[in-house]
Design an enzyme around this catalytic site. Sequence first.
Site, mmCIF file in Angstrom:
data_model
loop_
_atom_site.group_PDB
_atom_site.id
_atom_site.type_symbol
_atom_site.label_atom_id
_atom_site.label_comp_id
_atom_site.label_asym_id
_atom_site.label_seq_id
_atom_site.Cartn_x
_atom_site.Cartn_y
_atom_site.Cartn_z
ATOM 1 N N ASP A 139 29.290 1.521 13.262
ATOM 2 C CA ASP A 139 29.542 2.414 13.666
ATOM 3 C C ASP A 139 30.955 3.086 12.919
ATOM 4 O O ASP A 139 31.764 2.407 12.584
ATOM 5 C CB ASP A 139 31.119 1.915 15.207
ATOM 6 C CG ASP A 139 30.660 4.058 15.920
ATOM 7 O OD1 ASP A 139 29.746 4.988 15.324
ATOM 8 O OD2 ASP A 139 31.747 4.188 16.396
ATOM 9 N N SER A 140 31.061 4.257 13.079
ATOM 10 C CA SER A 140 31.573 5.335 12.063
ATOM 11 C C SER A 140 33.236 4.918 11.901
ATOM 12 O O SER A 140 34.463 5.430 11.810
ATOM 13 C CB SER A 140 31.151 6.227 11.673
ATOM 14 O OG SER A 140 31.690 7.207 13.344
ATOM 15 N N CYS A 144 26.064 3.875 16.323
ATOM 16 C CA CYS A 144 26.283 5.597 15.616
ATOM 17 C C CYS A 144 25.309 6.209 15.784
ATOM 18 O O CYS A 144 24.445 5.965 15.091
ATOM 19 C CB CYS A 144 27.395 5.247 14.439
ATOM 20 S SG CYS A 144 27.574 6.544 13.648
ATOM 21 N N ASN A 145 25.039 7.154 16.701
ATOM 22 C CA ASN A 145 23.994 8.700 16.205
ATOM 23 C C ASN A 145 24.277 9.041 15.072
ATOM 24 O O ASN A 145 23.125 8.843 14.432
ATOM 25 C CB ASN A 145 24.089 9.474 17.434
ATOM 26 C CG ASN A 145 23.795 9.036 18.832
ATOM 27 O OD1 ASN A 145 22.859 8.840 19.639
ATOM 28 N ND2 ASN A 145 24.328 8.453 19.869
ATOM 29 N N GLU A 148 38.766 10.466 21.615
ATOM 30 C CA GLU A 148 39.436 9.741 20.370
ATOM 31 C C GLU A 148 41.503 10.076 20.757
ATOM 32 O O GLU A 148 42.107 9.036 20.289
ATOM 33 C CB GLU A 148 39.490 10.288 19.412
ATOM 34 C CG GLU A 148 38.288 9.535 18.911
ATOM 35 C CD GLU A 148 37.888 9.275 17.352
ATOM 36 O OE1 GLU A 148 38.329 9.464 16.713
ATOM 37 O OE2 GLU A 148 36.749 8.681 17.206
ATOM 38 N N CYS A 197 26.166 10.036 21.887
ATOM 39 C CA CYS A 197 26.862 10.181 21.300
ATOM 40 C C CYS A 197 27.515 8.958 21.614
ATOM 41 O O CYS A 197 27.851 8.615 23.225
ATOM 42 C CB CYS A 197 28.550 10.745 20.991
ATOM 43 S SG CYS A 197 29.395 10.836 19.969
ATOM 44 N N THR A 198 27.764 7.963 20.912
ATOM 45 C CA THR A 198 28.234 7.276 21.738
ATOM 46 C C THR A 198 30.039 6.761 22.397
ATOM 47 O O THR A 198 30.471 5.647 23.260
ATOM 48 C CB THR A 198 28.831 5.779 20.664
ATOM 49 O OG1 THR A 198 29.196 5.790 19.935
ATOM 50 C CG2 THR A 198 26.982 5.139 20.737
ATOM 51 N N HIS A 199 31.038 7.833 22.110
ATOM 52 C CA HIS A 199 32.100 8.073 22.585
ATOM 53 C C HIS A 199 31.457 8.693 24.402
ATOM 54 O O HIS A 199 32.625 8.526 24.988
ATOM 55 C CB HIS A 199 32.420 9.170 22.366
ATOM 56 C CG HIS A 199 33.644 9.182 20.633
ATOM 57 N ND1 HIS A 199 32.293 8.458 19.641
ATOM 58 C CD2 HIS A 199 34.926 8.692 20.462
ATOM 59 C CE1 HIS A 199 33.484 8.302 18.821
ATOM 60 N NE2 HIS A 199 34.674 8.007 19.407
#
Length: 284
Positions: free
Chosen positions: A10-11, A73-74, A158, A192-194
Amino acid sequence: MSSAPIGVFDSGYGGLTVLKELVAQLPDYDYLYLGDNARAPYGTRSYDTVYQFTLECVQYLFAQGCQLVILACNTASAKALRTIQQQDLPRIDAQRRVLGVIRPSVEAVGALSQHRAVGVLGTTGTVNSQSYVIEIQKLFPDIHVYQQACPMWVPLVENGQYDSRGADYFVEENIQHLLAQNADIDTVILGCTHYPLLIHKIKQFLPEGVNVVSQGQIVAPSLADYLKRHPQMEQNCSKNGKLHFLTTDDAAIFEQHAAIFFGQSVQARKVHVPSVSVFHTSQD
């Protein structure tokens, strides 16, 4: 080929929500997580930049022995996966595989949406890529897709504000914009994985009965199915129940944030991901 961990890329931190589900549902396997935190976020970067960065990280994981890499990561799945699969893997190693998170998420909505109206909440980059629209139309041409970019959601998560009143404001606002496009939306993909860290607020502001597709819960059984259908790849995945975490930025900072996304403390190591020669661009 010798057995090796499953690579998860992932980024930044969001992919840890996918890894968390992978470990929960497939605990026997070894996993090597790489977060390109030094160059995050990817969401606002160009196709070519995302492709370049993603390819570099995939090749780094290959160099660590990984035979299978999951792009958790999308943005990377939307902007880089297809080119890597079709143009880079044949010249790097045709036996290795790179999988993304968009296709499994799309496959899940067909049985969920009764009104054939699906919403996608994602970053600006993922929404602009139209990847979910394209993939859903391929599999389910009768489904209408409505998208809403949520540019504030990742910064909120974040910065540890995912349970704040400010998060309430932005989550409610974006969901209202999505539902204004079609009140019959009955299934929403968290693109989004967040976003799983915001899932309680998302469900709070969605109408009762709307299905919410969270990617970790979809990707894990999809990977299990993939490994069952590809026994040779399954044999190449080591099984010692071990986890290793790598970051391209400060390890201590990564560990602090990662605990929030992964749900437990982790130990990370900082690594340098070298640039690679790119023979193709994502526009090819």
